[in-house]
Design a protein around this motif. Structure first.
Motif, short mmCIF file in Angstrom:
data_model
loop_
_atom_site.label_atom_id
_atom_site.label_comp_id
_atom_site.label_asym_id
_atom_site.label_seq_id
_atom_site.Cartn_x
_atom_site.Cartn_y
_atom_site.Cartn_z
N ARG A 1 34.67 118.33 34.33
CA ARG A 1 33.52 117.44 34.44
C ARG A 1 33.91 116.04 33.97
NH1 ARG A 1 32.53 122.36 32.82
NH2 ARG A 1 33.11 121.78 30.71
N TYR B 1 32.09 112.37 33.11
CA TYR B 1 30.83 111.64 32.96
C TYR B 1 31.12 110.19 32.59
CZ TYR B 1 28.67 116.24 32.71
OH TYR B 1 28.26 117.50 32.98
N ARG C 1 28.78 106.94 31.44
CA ARG C 1 27.40 106.61 31.04
C ARG C 1 26.46 107.76 31.37
NH1 ARG C 1 27.14 101.54 29.51
NH2 ARG C 1 28.26 99.87 30.56
N GLY C 2 26.91 108.98 31.18
CA GLY C 2 26.08 110.14 31.44
C GLY C 2 25.99 110.53 32.91
N ARG C 3 26.56 109.72 33.82
CA ARG C 3 26.51 110.05 35.26
C ARG C 3 27.70 110.93 35.60
NH1 ARG C 3 26.38 104.65 38.61
NH2 ARG C 3 25.71 105.88 40.41
N ASP C 4 27.45 111.94 36.39
CA ASP C 4 28.49 112.87 36.78
C ASP C 4 29.31 112.23 37.91
OD1 ASP C 4 30.02 114.88 37.78
OD2 ASP C 4 28.37 116.28 38.14
N LEU C 5 30.53 111.78 37.58
CA LEU C 5 31.35 111.05 38.56
C LEU C 5 31.70 111.92 39.77
CD1 LEU C 5 33.85 109.06 36.28
CD2 LEU C 5 31.88 108.17 37.52
N SER D 1 29.91 113.93 41.29
CA SER D 1 28.83 114.11 42.25
C SER D 1 28.59 112.84 43.07
CB SER D 1 27.54 114.50 41.53
OG SER D 1 27.05 113.37 40.82
N LEU D 2 29.31 111.74 42.75
CA LEU D 2 29.06 110.48 43.46
C LEU D 2 29.74 110.45 44.82
CD1 LEU D 2 29.47 107.80 40.61
CD2 LEU D 2 27.43 109.04 41.33
N GLN E 1 29.36 105.08 46.35
CA GLN E 1 28.91 104.86 44.97
C GLN E 1 30.11 104.65 44.04
OE1 GLN E 1 26.65 108.60 45.04
NE2 GLN E 1 24.89 107.42 44.34
N LEU F 1 31.22 101.40 41.69
CA LEU F 1 31.53 101.53 40.26
C LEU F 1 32.89 100.91 39.95
CD1 LEU F 1 29.78 103.09 38.20
CD2 LEU F 1 31.38 104.97 38.40
N GLU G 1 32.15 98.30 37.14
CA GLU G 1 31.96 98.98 35.85
C GLU G 1 33.26 99.52 35.27
OE1 GLU G 1 29.28 99.56 33.94
OE2 GLU G 1 27.56 100.06 35.16
#
Ligand SMILES: Nc1ncnc2c1ncn2[C@@H]1O[C@H](COP(=O)(O)OP(=O)(O)O)[C@@H](O)[C@H]1O
Ligand code: SF4
Ligand SMILES: [Mg+2]
Length: 345
Positions: free
Chosen positions: A86, A88, A90-94, A96-97, A101, A105, A109
């Protein structure tokens, strides 16, 4: 957020797992498909990076540093696959992008500095390409963009203004190109910079300036860095924590001062011992001679060993090391180490 299953958790309050991670990598496993079989390049790798933190990834060539870094950015080659884990940000699951998206990033970012400034476009003037990166991610007009690029060029030590702005990459020295690559990575003020051996091909003075720039960006913008190197001295001078990898696995993880003053894993000890450099740090020839070298080779990544992957080269090897696989264990000082010497009977 799930907790890594391969790590015995450090005592609560340990600085190794910051509460509010900007980036969390958990149990990342990456495999490459080859004609001769399947190679595991990253094997359940876990670490995290907090805002404003510099984390070093250390290990010999081929141990899986670049593979780990490229996984975060969605930039693995065709024949690679994230088998599990897994990621993450900033708490976003990379994981799943969608690619669009991820592309947004990257640059805005999270940005990357490669070791050989290969991210630069050879047929575009350097000012234009850095301006383009900025305008792709930030809302500003051309004049504002050019002014901002000039100020970041000055910050990375590119002082020979107009000549450099209008140059193509091949018209510049290796050191100047790398400074431009650093400027390009920092221009949009990303929260995280992945720097893959950013000073590998530079003379000692230029390398020191690039590292000073890393420190400055952290101090002024709270930029976080994943700083990859095979040279412990690079990390000692700038990182807060270091993750040591061997043959695709994390084998030690701790605060930099802790690891340097008391390395636990025999591999880390050997690496640090052979990088100890009695000569002045700004002497390029002697620094080069002192790059770490440990006798023997890493195991064949296509062969899965039953025991410890460092056994063939380890000065502390015990009979059980050939048949038992060490786990990554928390130590009383908050560090993590993967070695049977530290496992209770
Ligand atoms: N594109 C690729 N195809 C197949 N194997 C690769 C590829 N890239 C890297 N590897 C293998 O994966 C392992 C880790 O490589 P890498 O992540 O580049 O290590 P490092 O950055 O630490 O030098 C090595 O055994 C390397 O040969
Ligand atoms: S488990 Fe054994 S071979 Fe592996 S590093 Fe520890 S002492 Fe050396
Ligand atoms: Mg690499």
């Amino acid at each position: 957020m799930p907790v890594s299953s391969t790590i015995s958790r450090p005592a609560s309050g340990s600085s190794l797992q910051p509460e509010a991670s900007l980036l969390a990598v958990e149990d990342l496993t990456v495999k490459y498909r080859l004609h001769s079989g399947v190679l595991t390049a990253a094997d359940r790798v876990s670490f995290s990076i907090a805002a404003g933190e510099i984390v070093g990834l250390l290990g010999e060539s081929g141990c899986g540093k670049t593979t780990t870094a490229m996984s975060l950015l969605g930039l693995l080659p065709e024949n690679a696959r994230i088998a599990s884990g897994r990621l993450y940000f900033r708490g976003r699951d990379l994981r799943s992008l969608a690619e669009t998206q991820l592309r947004e990033l990257r640059g805005a970012e999270i940005s990357i500095i490669f070791q050989d400034s290969s991210g630069l476009n050879p047929v575009m003037r350097v000012l234009t390409q850095v301006v383009e990166v900025l305008r792709a991610h930030r809302d500003c007009n051309l004049h504002e963009a050019r002014e901002k690029v000039k100020s970041i060029f000055a910050a990375v030590g590119l002082t020979d203004g107009e000549r450099i702005f209008s140059a193509y990459p091949h018209q510049l020295s290796g050191g100047q190109r790398q400074r431009i690559a650093v400027a390009q990575a920092l221009i949009s003020e990303p929260s995280l910079v992945v720097a893959d051996e950013p000073t590998a091909h530079l003379d000692a003075a230029t390398a020191a300036e690039i590292l000073a720039c890393v420190r400055r960006m952290r101090a002024t913008n709270r930029t976080s860095f994943l700083l990859i190197s095979h040279d412990p001295e690079i990390l000692r001078s700038v990182a807060d924590r270091m993750v040591v990898m061997y043959a695709g696995q994390v084998i030690e993880h701790g605060r930099v001062e802790q690891v340097f003053s008391n390395p636990l894993h025999p591999y880390t000890r050997a690496l640090l011992a052979c990088s100890l450099d009695p000569s002045p740090p700004d002497h390029p020839v002697t620094r080069k001679k002192c790059f770490p070298y440990i006798p023997g080779n890493s195991p064949d990544p296509l062969e899965v060993s039953e025991g410890c992957s460092f056994a063939a080269r380890c000065a502390d090897r015990m009979p059980m090391c050939h048949s038992r696989r060490p786990r990554l264990l928390a130590q009383p000082d908050g560090g993590l180490v993967r070695c049977l010497k530290y496992e209770a009977e």
